[in-house]
Design a protein around this motif. Structure first.
Motif, PDB file in Angstrom:
ATOM      1  N   MET A 150       4.781   4.212  15.068  1.00  0.00           N
ATOM      2  CA  MET A 150       3.416   4.437  15.577  1.00  0.00           C
ATOM      3  C   MET A 150       2.461   3.347  15.086  1.00  0.00           C
ATOM      4  N   GLU A 151       2.929   2.093  15.153  1.00  0.00           N
ATOM      5  CA  GLU A 151       2.191   1.011  14.519  1.00  0.00           C
ATOM      6  C   GLU A 151       0.838   0.728  15.164  1.00  0.00           C
ATOM      7  N   ARG A 152       0.730   0.895  16.464  1.00  0.00           N
ATOM      8  CA  ARG A 152      -0.537   0.535  17.099  1.00  0.00           C
ATOM      9  C   ARG A 152      -1.670   1.442  16.650  1.00  0.00           C
ATOM     10  N   MET A 153      -1.476   2.761  16.745  1.00  0.00           N
ATOM     11  CA  MET A 153      -2.544   3.649  16.305  1.00  0.00           C
ATOM     12  C   MET A 153      -2.746   3.622  14.794  1.00  0.00           C
ATOM     13  N   ASN A 154      -1.671   3.369  14.034  1.00  0.00           N
ATOM     14  CA  ASN A 154      -1.793   3.333  12.579  1.00  0.00           C
ATOM     15  C   ASN A 154      -2.482   2.079  12.063  1.00  0.00           C
ATOM     16  N   THR A 155      -2.652   1.075  12.913  1.00  0.00           N
ATOM     17  CA  THR A 155      -3.345  -0.141  12.480  1.00  0.00           C
ATOM     18  C   THR A 155      -4.776   0.167  12.042  1.00  0.00           C
ATOM     19  N   ARG A 156      -5.365   1.202  12.599  1.00  0.00           N
ATOM     20  CA  ARG A 156      -6.737   1.563  12.197  1.00  0.00           C
ATOM     21  C   ARG A 156      -6.796   1.996  10.734  1.00  0.00           C
ATOM     22  N   ASN A 157      -5.626   2.338  10.144  1.00  0.00           N
ATOM     23  CA  ASN A 157      -5.583   2.780   8.750  1.00  0.00           C
ATOM     24  C   ASN A 157      -5.432   1.638   7.757  1.00  0.00           C
ATOM     25  N   LEU A 158      -5.501   0.400   8.222  1.00  0.00           N
ATOM     26  CA  LEU A 158      -5.327  -0.749   7.343  1.00  0.00           C
ATOM     27  C   LEU A 158      -6.245  -0.709   6.115  1.00  0.00           C
ATOM     28  N   PRO A 159      -7.528  -0.362   6.255  1.00  0.00           N
ATOM     29  CA  PRO A 159      -8.361  -0.291   5.040  1.00  0.00           C
ATOM     30  C   PRO A 159      -7.860   0.750   4.049  1.00  0.00           C
ATOM     31  N   PHE A 160      -7.269   1.826   4.536  1.00  0.00           N
ATOM     32  CA  PHE A 160      -6.806   2.886   3.631  1.00  0.00           C
ATOM     33  C   PHE A 160      -5.477   2.507   2.972  1.00  0.00           C
ATOM     34  N   TYR A 161      -4.698   1.653   3.640  1.00  0.00           N
ATOM     35  CA  TYR A 161      -3.511   1.107   2.983  1.00  0.00           C
ATOM     36  C   TYR A 161      -3.937   0.263   1.781  1.00  0.00           C
ATOM     37  N   ALA A 162      -4.986  -0.547   1.974  1.00  0.00           N
ATOM     38  CA  ALA A 162      -5.506  -1.338   0.851  1.00  0.00           C
ATOM     39  C   ALA A 162      -6.043  -0.421  -0.246  1.00  0.00           C
ATOM     40  N   GLY A 163      -6.649   0.690   0.158  1.00  0.00           N
ATOM     41  CA  GLY A 163      -7.132   1.669  -0.810  1.00  0.00           C
ATOM     42  C   GLY A 163      -6.004   2.254  -1.640  1.00  0.00           C
ATOM     43  N   THR A 164      -4.839   2.480  -1.010  1.00  0.00           N
ATOM     44  CA  THR A 164      -3.674   2.992  -1.735  1.00  0.00           C
ATOM     45  C   THR A 164      -3.184   1.961  -2.753  1.00  0.00           C
ATOM     46  N   VAL A 165      -3.159   0.680  -2.361  1.00  0.00           N
ATOM     47  CA  VAL A 165      -2.766  -0.378  -3.293  1.00  0.00           C
ATOM     48  C   VAL A 165      -3.712  -0.389  -4.494  1.00  0.00           C
ATOM     49  N   ALA A 166      -5.001  -0.193  -4.253  1.00  0.00           N
ATOM     50  CA  ALA A 166      -5.979  -0.143  -5.345  1.00  0.00           C
ATOM     51  C   ALA A 166      -5.742   1.083  -6.224  1.00  0.00           C
ATOM     52  N   ALA A 167      -5.400   2.209  -5.616  1.00  0.00           N
ATOM     53  CA  ALA A 167      -5.151   3.431  -6.385  1.00  0.00           C
ATOM     54  C   ALA A 167      -3.948   3.301  -7.305  1.00  0.00           C
ATOM     55  N   PHE A 168      -3.038   2.366  -6.982  1.00  0.00           N
ATOM     56  CA  PHE A 168      -1.848   2.176  -7.807  1.00  0.00           C
ATOM     57  C   PHE A 168      -1.919   0.884  -8.618  1.00  0.00           C
ATOM     58  N   GLY A 169      -3.133   0.557  -9.076  1.00  0.00           N
ATOM     59  CA  GLY A 169      -3.264  -0.456 -10.118  1.00  0.00           C
ATOM     60  C   GLY A 169      -4.006  -1.724  -9.783  1.00  0.00           C
ATOM     61  N   MET A 170      -4.254  -2.012  -8.532  1.00  0.00           N
ATOM     62  CA  MET A 170      -4.905  -3.272  -8.190  1.00  0.00           C
ATOM     63  C   MET A 170      -6.420  -3.115  -8.220  1.00  0.00           C
ATOM     64  N   ASP A 171      -7.118  -4.131  -8.681  1.00  0.00           N
ATOM     65  CA  ASP A 171      -8.576  -4.117  -8.627  1.00  0.00           C
ATOM     66  C   ASP A 171      -9.024  -3.912  -7.180  1.00  0.00           C
ATOM     67  N   LYS A 172     -10.041  -3.086  -6.985  1.00  0.00           N
ATOM     68  CA  LYS A 172     -10.428  -2.710  -5.621  1.00  0.00           C
ATOM     69  C   LYS A 172     -10.886  -3.903  -4.792  1.00  0.00           C
ATOM     70  N   GLU A 173     -11.616  -4.834  -5.393  1.00  0.00           N
ATOM     71  CA  GLU A 173     -12.069  -6.001  -4.627  1.00  0.00           C
ATOM     72  C   GLU A 173     -10.899  -6.927  -4.289  1.00  0.00           C
ATOM     73  N   ASP A 174      -9.920  -7.001  -5.187  1.00  0.00           N
ATOM     74  CA  ASP A 174      -8.718  -7.781  -4.884  1.00  0.00           C
ATOM     75  C   ASP A 174      -7.919  -7.113  -3.764  1.00  0.00           C
ATOM     76  N   ALA A 175      -7.871  -5.774  -3.783  1.00  0.00           N
ATOM     77  CA  ALA A 175      -7.182  -5.043  -2.717  1.00  0.00           C
ATOM     78  C   ALA A 175      -7.869  -5.288  -1.378  1.00  0.00           C
ATOM     79  N   LEU A 176      -9.193  -5.348  -1.378  1.00  0.00           N
ATOM     80  CA  LEU A 176      -9.928  -5.658  -0.147  1.00  0.00           C
ATOM     81  C   LEU A 176      -9.529  -7.033   0.388  1.00  0.00           C
ATOM     82  N   SER A 177      -9.316  -7.988  -0.516  1.00  0.00           N
ATOM     83  CA  SER A 177      -8.961  -9.341  -0.075  1.00  0.00           C
ATOM     84  C   SER A 177      -7.625  -9.378   0.667  1.00  0.00           C
TER      85      SER A 177
END
Length: 437
Positions: A335-362
């Motif tokens: 379901m990649e096309r509709m899930n693309t809208r979740n890209l910011p939340f994927y970055a949020g998950t990376v931040a939740a598991f140790g990455m600085d939030k601004e680095d995750a945004l990058s």
């Protein structure tokens, strides 16, 4: 009577088509826009509190800390006090606009017949009227790389912005990269051929790599020789060898990635990107030395191997980033096309598991722009760059607070209405009315 019925039928179709049509693309920016008081997340790790951002002629002409008491700001003013401004999120490796309904073949245009298709261009098949594309904007996903699928060499991708009349208007960078599906050294048996479905070494692996190498060699020989007999696949390789077109190679395994590094050297490829790279961490130093970035697949997945940590997909991007590899996030898969809208939340998950939030945004802004080769204009909030950005009421990486009030592409203020928001409003009224009875 038959003519009357025909006219009524055509009128009905016209009305239905209009009621479900894509939002009309925004007009060109007509006056300066000043966004005042927001927390500006630049996209490169920096943050400006209480910022002033001025947009003129589709560009950012000023971004500084605001002095709210001593200045008058030009043009239309947007009071964004307490809100957050982000660069437009960039989605690499998508099939957005190429498929609308996967079960309806007439709406699927992501693949062509054949194995070696460098001359296939995804851009001319891109559908700007797609309702799925429209649904990206309310989450801040404003640009994407539209990629063909299938074969050993799928074809050529292009980068588009998500508010356009047609594919010509949408194009940000046409024919940016060639896409190769690298063979797997291990694969499951093909049941339709009567093979054991278990995982086993791919006996055809060396043969398939040789097929790729032969095609590259033949293309180079053709381009260096007599071109009297036109060969479109070989001609499409010219910008690959000149370095004007990146090579995106889709692969996950450690052996496969090591072989890709060797393939890059042998063919003197200027710019190679690994797409997927699940096992890339084991050879992160090799990737760093070869200057090969990785577009990591969505972290919302389970580990591939029983011996791995449960959170391996969540932290992979951070671990590669810490190892010095240039990393971006992509969202291909189920379901990649509709899930693309979740890209910011994927970055949020990376931040939740140790990455600085601004680095995750990058990972979804500056890094994706750099990997795709559009960082001179997009990916960060900087003076002189495109005014492609959005204003959120809260943290854009958190699905609870990423509520957009404004979004701009090249200074054009977008509509945030979609088919989905219309349905939400319709049914929220229905249930609120029932509760009041």
């Amino acid at each position: 009577m038959k003519k009357l019925n025909l006219y009524i039928g055509l009128l009905s179709l016209l009305c239905c088509g209009n009621s479900f049509a894509q939002q009309t693309p925004a007009p060109e920016q007509a006056e300066a826009i000043s966004i005042v008081g927001a927390t500006a997340h630049i996209g490169n790790g920096e943050v400006i509190e209480n910022s002033l951002i001025i947009l003129e002629d589709g560009k950012i002409t000023e971004i500084i800390a605001a002095n709210l008491t001593k200045r008058q700001y030009p043009g239309k003013q947007i009071d964004a006090t307490g809100k957050h401004v982000y660069p437009g999120i960039i989605a690499p490796n998508t099939t957005l606009g190429l498929v609308e309904i996967a079960s309806v073949k007439a709406t699927e245009d992501q693949d062509e017949m054949g194995d070696m298709l460098p001359n296939v261009r995804s851009l001319i098949a891109y559908n700007t009227e797609s309702k799925i594309v429209e649904s990206m904007r309310p989450n801040g996903v404003l640009l994407g790389q539209v990629v063909p699928r299938g074969g050993l060499i799928s074809g050529t991708s292009s980068i588009v912005q998500f508010d356009a009349w047609n594919w010509e208007d949408a194009a940000v960078k046409a024919d940016d990269g060639l896409h190769i599906n690298w063979p797997d050294s291990f694969r499951r048996g093909r049941w339709w051929r009567g093979e054991d479905p278990g995982l086993k070494p791919n006996k055809e692996y060396t043969e398939e790599i040789q097929k790729l190498s032969d095609f590259f060699a033949s293309s180079k020989a053709y381009l260096n020789g007599d071109r009297t007999d036109q060969n479109l696949p070989f001609l499409a390789m010219e910008k690959v060898f000149s370095g004007d077109k990146k090579v995106f190679i889709h692969a996950d395994g450690e052996k496969e990635i090591l072989d890709i590094i060797q393939f890059k050297k042998e063919n003197e490829l200027a710019s190679v990107v690994i797409v997927g790279g699940y096992d890339a961490l084991a050879i992160a130093s090799d990737l760093k030395n070869a200057e090969i970035p990785v577009l990591v697949n969505r972290p919302h997945s389970t580990p591939d191997n029983a011996y791995e940590d449960y959170d391996q997909p969540y932290k992979l991007a951070k671990l590669l980033y810490d190892a010095g590899v240039v990393v971006g996030l992509e969202s291909s898969g189920q379901m990649e096309r509709m899930n693309t809208r979740n890209l910011p939340f994927y970055a949020g998950t990376v931040a939740a598991f140790g990455m600085d939030k601004e680095d995750a945004l990058s990972l979804i802004t500056a890094n994706n722009a750099k990997i795709l080769g559009i960082d001179s204009d997009y990916g960060t909030l900087e003076k002189g760059k495109s005014a492609t950005l959005f204003i959120s009421e809260g943290d854009a990486l958190d699905m609870r607070t990423n509520i957009l009030s404004h979004a701009f592409i090249d200074g054009r203020e977008l509509s945030l209405e979609t088919h989905q928001t219309e349905l939400w409003k319709r049914y929220s009224k229905k249930y609120s009315e029932q509760e009041s009875k």
